[in-house]
Design an enzyme around this catalytic site. Structure first.
Site, PDB file in Angstrom:
ATOM      1  N   GLY A  29       0.849  -1.192   0.000  1.00  0.00           N
ATOM      2  CA  GLY A  29       0.000   0.000   0.000  1.00  0.00           C
ATOM      3  C   GLY A  29       0.877   1.233   0.000  1.00  0.00           C
ATOM      4  O   GLY A  29       2.102   1.138  -0.025  1.00  0.00           O
ATOM      5  N   THR A  30       0.235   2.381   0.061  1.00  0.00           N
ATOM      6  CA  THR A  30       0.970   3.646   0.130  1.00  0.00           C
ATOM      7  C   THR A  30       1.263   3.954   1.602  1.00  0.00           C
ATOM      8  O   THR A  30       0.863   3.201   2.492  1.00  0.00           O
ATOM      9  CB  THR A  30       0.107   4.786  -0.441  1.00  0.00           C
ATOM     10  OG1 THR A  30      -1.078   4.870   0.373  1.00  0.00           O
ATOM     11  CG2 THR A  30      -0.269   4.533  -1.886  1.00  0.00           C
ATOM     12  N   SER A  81      -1.565   3.854   4.808  1.00  0.00           N
ATOM     13  CA  SER A  81      -2.620   2.893   4.447  1.00  0.00           C
ATOM     14  C   SER A  81      -2.830   1.875   5.567  1.00  0.00           C
ATOM     15  O   SER A  81      -3.430   0.825   5.358  1.00  0.00           O
ATOM     16  CB  SER A  81      -2.304   2.209   3.114  1.00  0.00           C
ATOM     17  OG  SER A  81      -1.096   1.484   3.190  1.00  0.00           O
ATOM     18  N   LYS A 106      -0.816  -0.170   7.089  1.00  0.00           N
ATOM     19  CA  LYS A 106      -0.181  -1.478   6.891  1.00  0.00           C
ATOM     20  C   LYS A 106       0.246  -2.089   8.225  1.00  0.00           C
ATOM     21  O   LYS A 106       0.003  -3.267   8.482  1.00  0.00           O
ATOM     22  CB  LYS A 106       1.047  -1.348   5.974  1.00  0.00           C
ATOM     23  CG  LYS A 106       0.690  -0.919   4.549  1.00  0.00           C
ATOM     24  CD  LYS A 106       1.917  -0.825   3.652  1.00  0.00           C
ATOM     25  CE  LYS A 106       2.939   0.187   4.108  1.00  0.00           C
ATOM     26  NZ  LYS A 106       2.424   1.574   4.240  1.00  0.00           N
ATOM     27  N   GLU A 159       7.451  -3.110   6.867  1.00  0.00           N
ATOM     28  CA  GLU A 159       8.350  -2.261   6.063  1.00  0.00           C
ATOM     29  C   GLU A 159       9.259  -3.108   5.167  1.00  0.00           C
ATOM     30  O   GLU A 159      10.462  -2.855   5.036  1.00  0.00           O
ATOM     31  CB  GLU A 159       9.197  -1.354   6.973  1.00  0.00           C
ATOM     32  CG  GLU A 159       8.394  -0.471   7.918  1.00  0.00           C
ATOM     33  CD  GLU A 159       7.614   0.639   7.219  1.00  0.00           C
ATOM     34  OE1 GLU A 159       7.813   0.862   6.006  1.00  0.00           O
ATOM     35  OE2 GLU A 159       6.784   1.286   7.889  1.00  0.00           O
ATOM     36  N   ALA A 160       8.665  -4.115   4.542  1.00  0.00           N
ATOM     37  CA  ALA A 160       9.444  -5.084   3.753  1.00  0.00           C
ATOM     38  C   ALA A 160      10.210  -4.431   2.604  1.00  0.00           C
ATOM     39  O   ALA A 160      11.242  -4.947   2.164  1.00  0.00           O
ATOM     40  CB  ALA A 160       8.517  -6.164   3.206  1.00  0.00           C
ATOM     41  N   CYS A 198      -6.572   9.225  -1.553  1.00  0.00           N
ATOM     42  CA  CYS A 198      -5.636  10.311  -1.859  1.00  0.00           C
ATOM     43  C   CYS A 198      -5.776  11.435  -0.830  1.00  0.00           C
ATOM     44  O   CYS A 198      -6.873  11.767  -0.396  1.00  0.00           O
ATOM     45  CB  CYS A 198      -5.951  10.831  -3.256  1.00  0.00           C
ATOM     46  SG  CYS A 198      -5.014  12.301  -3.704  1.00  0.00           S
ATOM     47  N   CYS A 250      -7.722  14.428  -2.941  1.00  0.00           N
ATOM     48  CA  CYS A 250      -9.061  14.213  -3.482  1.00  0.00           C
ATOM     49  C   CYS A 250      -9.571  12.894  -2.887  1.00  0.00           C
ATOM     50  O   CYS A 250      -8.967  12.382  -1.957  1.00  0.00           O
ATOM     51  CB  CYS A 250      -9.023  14.167  -5.018  1.00  0.00           C
ATOM     52  SG  CYS A 250      -8.217  12.711  -5.694  1.00  0.00           S
TER      53      CYS A 250
END
Ligand SMILES: [Zn+2]
Length: 196
Positions: A9-10, A13, A15, A88-89, A145, A148
């Protein structure tokens, strides 16, 4: 047969939160997990930490670590490991991903890697590339985002509220800020409308 997962993911996100929820699910059933985090991630200090404030102790992996050896030593100690979780792979080395693949196949143990797919320069991280090549299952952890309401697909680097598009892919500890963005807000961030 166990599988190698890449849940990507970004930034923002959730994670690590997803990882901690998975760890919790295993542990409430009395199952044993092994957590790993690359040493380069300065947020970690031997823990997986989330922005929401959860922390779990983790094995620190540096460039010279053989993660298969780490797995074997934990296995000797705990007698069994039901799942390996990696946070953090993207900050690992590609050889670590190959070693994780061996854990899956030689020990029939699932390995779930969480990480970023691409850097703020819009390039795959080396370890993420290897994960895309070797994983059995790919899953996107979605978020929206920053500017937006489209799905975020990229990471925008801001320094003093100005976008930065070039530099080293891993850049830690400065004054920069990373926000999740869609492609169009990456290319033309509407920075006047929302201060990051
Ligand atoms: Zn956008």
């Amino acid at each position: 047969m166990a599988k190698l997962f890449f849940k990507y993911g970004t930034v923002f996100s959730a994670k690590s939160l997803n990882l901690i929820a998975t760890a919790h699910n295993y542990e409430t059933q009395g199952k044993k997990i092994l957590l790993m985090v690359p040493k380069m991630d300065t947020r970690s200090d031997g823990h997986v930490a989330t922005r929401a404030g959860f922390r779990l102790p983790a094995e620190l992996i540096d460039d010279d670590t053989d993660v298969l050896d780490v797995f074997k030593s934990h296995l000797a100690e705990k007698e069994r490991i039901d799942c390996v979780l990696v946070d953090e792979a993207q900050m690992m080395l590609p050889k670590h991903i190959d070693q994780l693949r061996r854990i899956v196949n030689e020990y029939n143990t699932p390995v779930i890697c969480y990480g970023l797919r691409v850097s703020y320069t819009m390039e795959l991280f080396d370890a993420s590339k290897r994960l895309l090549e070797l994983a059995d299952k790919l899953e996107e952890i979605k978020t929206i985002c920053w500017f937006c309401n489209s799905k975020a697909t990229h990471n925008l680097k801001l320094v003093n509220n100005k976008p930065v598009y070039v530099g080293k892919s891993i850049d830690i500890g400065g004054l920069e800020k990373y926000v999740p963005v869609c492609y169009s807000c990456y290319a033309n961030p509407p920075l006047d409308s929302k201060k990051a």
